[in-house]
Design a protein around this motif. Structure first.
Motif, short mmCIF file in Angstrom:
data_model
loop_
_atom_site.label_atom_id
_atom_site.label_comp_id
_atom_site.label_asym_id
_atom_site.label_seq_id
_atom_site.Cartn_x
_atom_site.Cartn_y
_atom_site.Cartn_z
N VAL A 1 9.24 18.45 9.12
CA VAL A 1 9.68 17.09 9.42
C VAL A 1 9.31 16.19 8.25
O VAL A 1 8.16 16.20 7.78
N VAL A 2 10.29 15.41 7.76
CA VAL A 2 10.10 14.51 6.62
C VAL A 2 10.80 13.18 6.91
O VAL A 2 11.55 13.06 7.87
N GLN A 3 10.57 12.22 6.03
CA GLN A 3 11.31 10.95 6.04
C GLN A 3 12.26 10.96 4.86
O GLN A 3 11.85 11.27 3.74
N VAL A 4 13.54 10.66 5.11
CA VAL A 4 14.51 10.56 4.03
C VAL A 4 15.02 9.13 3.95
O VAL A 4 15.00 8.40 4.94
N SER A 5 15.48 8.75 2.76
CA SER A 5 16.03 7.42 2.54
C SER A 5 17.55 7.51 2.50
O SER A 5 18.11 8.37 1.81
N MET A 6 18.19 6.61 3.22
CA MET A 6 19.64 6.55 3.25
C MET A 6 20.12 5.55 2.20
O MET A 6 19.35 4.73 1.71
N ALA A 7 21.40 5.59 1.88
CA ALA A 7 21.97 4.71 0.86
C ALA A 7 21.80 3.24 1.20
O ALA A 7 21.66 2.40 0.31
N ASP A 8 21.77 2.91 2.50
CA ASP A 8 21.63 1.51 2.91
C ASP A 8 20.19 1.03 2.94
O ASP A 8 19.89 -0.09 3.34
N GLY A 9 19.25 1.92 2.52
CA GLY A 9 17.84 1.55 2.48
C GLY A 9 17.06 1.95 3.72
O GLY A 9 15.83 1.87 3.72
N ALA A 10 17.75 2.36 4.76
CA ALA A 10 17.07 2.78 5.99
C ALA A 10 16.37 4.11 5.76
O ALA A 10 16.79 4.92 4.93
N ASN A 11 15.29 4.34 6.50
CA ASN A 11 14.59 5.62 6.49
C ASN A 11 14.87 6.33 7.80
O ASN A 11 14.91 5.70 8.85
N GLU A 12 15.05 7.64 7.71
CA GLU A 12 15.33 8.45 8.89
C GLU A 12 14.40 9.66 8.89
O GLU A 12 14.10 10.21 7.83
N GLU A 13 13.98 10.08 10.07
CA GLU A 13 13.23 11.32 10.20
C GLU A 13 14.23 12.48 10.18
O GLU A 13 15.31 12.39 10.77
N ALA A 14 13.87 13.54 9.48
CA ALA A 14 14.78 14.68 9.34
C ALA A 14 13.98 15.96 9.20
O ALA A 14 12.78 15.94 8.92
N TYR A 15 14.66 17.07 9.41
CA TYR A 15 14.10 18.39 9.11
C TYR A 15 14.62 18.83 7.75
O TYR A 15 15.78 18.60 7.42
N VAL A 16 13.77 19.50 6.98
CA VAL A 16 14.19 20.19 5.77
C VAL A 16 13.62 21.60 5.84
O VAL A 16 12.66 21.86 6.57
N TYR A 17 14.24 22.49 5.09
CA TYR A 17 13.72 23.85 4.96
C TYR A 17 13.02 23.95 3.61
O TYR A 17 13.65 23.91 2.57
N ALA A 18 11.70 24.05 3.67
CA ALA A 18 10.87 24.11 2.46
C ALA A 18 10.33 25.53 2.30
O ALA A 18 10.13 26.26 3.28
N ILE A 19 10.11 25.92 1.05
CA ILE A 19 9.45 27.20 0.77
C ILE A 19 8.07 27.16 1.41
O ILE A 19 7.32 26.19 1.23
N ARG A 20 7.73 28.21 2.14
CA ARG A 20 6.38 28.28 2.72
C ARG A 20 5.34 28.32 1.60
O ARG A 20 5.60 28.85 0.52
N ASN A 21 4.18 27.78 1.87
CA ASN A 21 3.10 27.74 0.87
C ASN A 21 2.81 29.12 0.29
O ASN A 21 2.62 29.26 -0.91
N ASP A 22 2.79 30.14 1.14
CA ASP A 22 2.46 31.49 0.66
C ASP A 22 3.60 32.15 -0.10
O ASP A 22 3.44 33.25 -0.64
N CYS A 23 4.75 31.48 -0.18
CA CYS A 23 5.91 32.03 -0.91
C CYS A 23 6.26 31.20 -2.15
O CYS A 23 7.26 31.49 -2.82
N ARG A 24 5.48 30.20 -2.48
CA ARG A 24 5.80 29.32 -3.60
C ARG A 24 5.87 30.04 -4.94
O ARG A 24 6.54 29.60 -5.85
N LYS A 25 5.19 31.17 -5.05
CA LYS A 25 5.24 31.93 -6.30
C LYS A 25 6.65 32.45 -6.57
O LYS A 25 6.97 32.85 -7.69
N MET A 26 7.54 32.43 -5.56
CA MET A 26 8.94 32.84 -5.73
C MET A 26 9.72 31.85 -6.58
O MET A 26 10.74 32.21 -7.16
#
Length: 129
Positions: free
Chosen positions: A68-93
């Protein structure tokens, strides 16, 4: 989105601040990680149901986690969203090369389509995608 979930969703351009997107080593596929001062552009989609989210989870695989993250929209509003991030133990990829969409289109799209259709066929056969 439609290729993975089987449905179209409304979406708008958004920016994820303090995150960076790098190329996965040996591929043209991206991965994101937190990184102060960086930004990742993307699209925020609305109206996904639990089935669509489950299909996205299966597609992204076990090297990514939904965060869960906060993203900024073009109109300046912030929205809560999901993103798919590399897991910490896989960052070496991740390589040190920032991921670039144009480079992906030129060098990686054909491989990605092959991977999506052929190498992930088990997900289609099970009905996960």
């Amino acid at each position: 989105m439609k290729a993975v979930t089987g449905q179209s969703y409304e979406g708008k351009e958004a920016t994820l601040h303090n995150w960076a997107r790098y190329r996965v080593s040996g591929s043209e596929y991206p991965g994101i990680i937190p990184q102060a001062g960086s930004a990742v552009s993307g699209k925020l989609y609305w109206g996904l149901d639990d089935q669509a989210v489950a299909k996205l989870d299966a597609f992204e695989g076990d090297k990514y986690e939904r965060v869960v993250v906060q993203v900024s929209m073009a109109d300046g509003a912030n929205e809560e969203a999901y993103v798919y991030a590399i897991r910490n133990d896989c960052r070496k990829m991740l390589s040190d090369d920032p991921w670039d969409f144009d480079r992906f289109l030129q060098n990686g799209l054909e491989k990605f389509i092959h991977w999506f259709v052929e190498d992930r066929r088990d997900l289609f056969d099970r009905g996960d995608l």
